[in-house]
Design a protein around this motif. Structure first.
Motif, PDB file in Angstrom:
ATOM      1  N   ALA A 109     -20.269   9.324  52.464  1.00 24.82           N
ATOM      2  CA  ALA A 109     -21.075   8.226  51.366  1.00 24.82           C
ATOM      3  C   ALA A 109     -22.442   8.385  51.731  1.00 24.82           C
ATOM      4  O   ALA A 109     -23.839   8.388  50.486  1.00 24.82           O
ATOM      5  CB  ALA A 109     -20.673   7.027  52.018  1.00 24.82           C
ATOM      6  N   GLY A 110     -22.798   8.866  53.213  1.00 25.22           N
ATOM      7  CA  GLY A 110     -24.309   8.792  53.043  1.00 25.22           C
ATOM      8  C   GLY A 110     -24.823   9.937  52.616  1.00 25.22           C
ATOM      9  O   GLY A 110     -26.285  10.504  51.980  1.00 25.22           O
ATOM     10  N   SER A 111     -23.925  11.287  52.704  1.00 22.88           N
ATOM     11  CA  SER A 111     -24.883  12.409  52.021  1.00 22.88           C
ATOM     12  C   SER A 111     -24.637  12.206  49.540  1.00 22.88           C
ATOM     13  O   SER A 111     -25.467  12.620  49.489  1.00 22.88           O
ATOM     14  CB  SER A 111     -22.642  13.723  52.332  1.00 22.88           C
ATOM     15  N   VAL A 112     -23.501  11.641  49.768  1.00 25.13           N
ATOM     16  CA  VAL A 112     -23.956  11.628  48.307  1.00 25.13           C
ATOM     17  C   VAL A 112     -25.446  10.325  47.695  1.00 25.13           C
ATOM     18  O   VAL A 112     -25.838  10.786  47.485  1.00 25.13           O
ATOM     19  CB  VAL A 112     -23.141  10.514  47.971  1.00 25.13           C
ATOM     20  N   VAL A 113     -25.486   9.705  48.603  1.00 24.00           N
ATOM     21  CA  VAL A 113     -26.605   9.041  48.321  1.00 24.00           C
ATOM     22  C   VAL A 113     -27.754   9.421  48.705  1.00 24.00           C
ATOM     23  O   VAL A 113     -28.831   9.301  48.013  1.00 24.00           O
ATOM     24  CB  VAL A 113     -26.469   7.920  49.395  1.00 24.00           C
ATOM     25  N   THR A 114     -27.481  10.411  50.167  1.00 26.18           N
ATOM     26  CA  THR A 114     -29.202  10.469  50.289  1.00 26.18           C
ATOM     27  C   THR A 114     -29.547  11.752  49.283  1.00 26.18           C
ATOM     28  O   THR A 114     -31.018  12.375  49.063  1.00 26.18           O
ATOM     29  CB  THR A 114     -28.984  11.702  51.329  1.00 26.18           C
ATOM     30  N   ASP A 115     -28.239  12.976  48.633  1.00 23.36           N
ATOM     31  CA  ASP A 115     -28.664  13.739  47.613  1.00 23.36           C
ATOM     32  C   ASP A 115     -28.709  13.339  46.400  1.00 23.36           C
ATOM     33  O   ASP A 115     -29.926  13.780  45.755  1.00 23.36           O
ATOM     34  CB  ASP A 115     -27.347  14.215  47.199  1.00 23.36           C
ATOM     35  N   ARG A 116     -28.378  11.487  45.923  1.00 26.88           N
ATOM     36  CA  ARG A 116     -29.045  11.283  44.960  1.00 26.88           C
ATOM     37  C   ARG A 116     -30.174  10.251  44.418  1.00 26.88           C
ATOM     38  O   ARG A 116     -30.505  10.720  43.713  1.00 26.88           O
ATOM     39  CB  ARG A 116     -27.446   9.682  44.235  1.00 26.88           C
ATOM     40  N   LEU A 117     -30.719   9.853  45.776  1.00 31.03           N
ATOM     41  CA  LEU A 117     -31.967   9.453  46.372  1.00 31.03           C
ATOM     42  C   LEU A 117     -32.831  10.375  46.439  1.00 31.03           C
ATOM     43  O   LEU A 117     -34.440  10.195  46.272  1.00 31.03           O
ATOM     44  CB  LEU A 117     -32.036   8.926  47.013  1.00 31.03           C
ATOM     45  N   GLY A 118     -32.121  11.635  47.066  1.00 33.03           N
ATOM     46  CA  GLY A 118     -33.562  13.080  46.264  1.00 33.03           C
ATOM     47  C   GLY A 118     -34.672  12.433  47.656  1.00 33.03           C
ATOM     48  O   GLY A 118     -35.286  13.288  48.197  1.00 33.03           O
TER      49      GLY A 118
END
Length: 337
Positions: A109-118
């Motif tokens: 979940a953290g990987s997806v969120v941090t990638d999406r948020l940049g």
């Protein structure tokens, strides 16, 4: 000639850009204020929760003030959630199996969120590390609410410090774009496979501090491409073992816990100073910081603690490099920090 070249490389590695000192000072101040409060309250053992709150200040170091505020607020939410989950696991004395499963899910979940948020630094490393480290702290140390409060208050201070300090370095490189959906999914898969592998392997091998192996696996995977992940893995190994030597000099004499807490606060400055300039050098400072805050939260025999950290790092980095080779690819982004 080789000596001259070696000296030049060392000098370059040990000379971060001038603008980085300001960001490092901001991050160090974000930990120093709550750290001093904890010392005055007679609770240096709780500095681990402040350290993870202070990681908020590491985000958006080279971004305009408004963008930094947004990204640090988002990063703070991730870190606080990680600490809150870790505290809940500690309070329930959850088994290591549960810790591994939760850490894998949180990393994905953290990987997806941090990638999406940049977010910069990339990846869920700090959140995963916070979750695992806090989950292994004895529950009787502090109430869950107070632990989360210390982290959240420190994160808020770091956000305020970031909002009052305009970026004064070179003009940021504009972002080319965020990772595509397939790249985001692949990146998250790398974290899931690597962390699940080291966590499960650690359980079967009976290795203590499985959270360290999982954090060591997560660190290199944040790099943008396969070559970068392998390079960062090598840097993590070299930097960690140098840092273990520093930690040994600090822990083996068994200094007062107040001295250890002060060392933790001091070590955060060079950690952040070198974090984007040279990963191995930064880890030479970050590793003893980790060892000291861990010993404060849950005292252990120093040599055993240092040995566990070394073994877990080798296992974690080996898993990260293996996964990087098995699942190659990169993200098509340009960063501003």
């Amino acid at each position: 000639m080789r000596t001259v070249r070696a000296y030049a490389r060392v000098r370059i590695a040990m000379t971060p850009p001038p603008g980085d000192h300001r960001a490092a000072l901001r991050v160090a101040l974000g930990l120093a204020v709550p750290g001093v409060v904890l010392l005055l309250a007679g609770r240096p053992d709780l500095i681990i929760y402040a350290v993870f709150g202070a990681a908020t200040g590491m985000y958006g170091r080279a971004e305009p003030r408004r963008v930094r505020f947004t990204h640090q607020t988002q990063a703070a939410a991730i870190l606080i959630v990680g600490v809150a989950i870790g505290v809940a696991l500690a309070a329930r004395q959850a088994s290591t199996w549960i810790l591994v499963i939760v850490a894998v899910l949180f990393a994905v979940a953290g990987s997806v969120v941090t990638d999406r948020l940049g977010l910069k630094p990339e990846g869920p490393f700090f959140g995963v590390f916070a979750l695992g480290a806090v989950a292994t702290v004895p529950a009787h140390r502090v109430s869950p609410g107070m632990a989360i409060f210390i982290c959240a208050a420190t994160a808020l201070l770091c956000i305020l410090l970031g909002a009052t300090d305009a970026y004064r370095g070179p003009r940021p490189v504009p972002r080319i774009g965020r990772p595509a959906g397939r790249e985001v999914s692949l990146h998250a898969t790398r974290y899931a496979v690597a962390i699940a592998a080291v966590g499960t392997g650690g359980l079967f091998l009976g290795i203590d501090h499985a959270n360290w192996a999982m954090a060591a696996a997560a660190g290199p995977l944040a790099a943008a491409d396969t070559t970068g992940r392998i390079r960062r893995g090598i840097h993590r190994l070299v930097g960690t073992f140098i840092g273990l030597g520093v930690a040994a000099m600090l822990l083996i004499p068994h200094p007062n816990e107040y001295v250890l807490a002060i060392c933790v606060m001091v070590l955060l400055f060079p950690t952040e100073l070198f974090m984007t300039h040279h990963h191995a050098v930064a880890l030479g400072f970050f590793t003893p910081l980790i060892m000291l805050m861990t010993d404060l939260a849950d005292p252990a025999e120093p040599l055993a603690l240092l040995t566990d950290r070394g073994v877990d790092t080798v296992i974690g980095v080996a898993a990260a490099v293996t996964v990087a080779l098995m699942l190659p690819g990169g993200t098509r982004t340009a960063s501003s920090s």
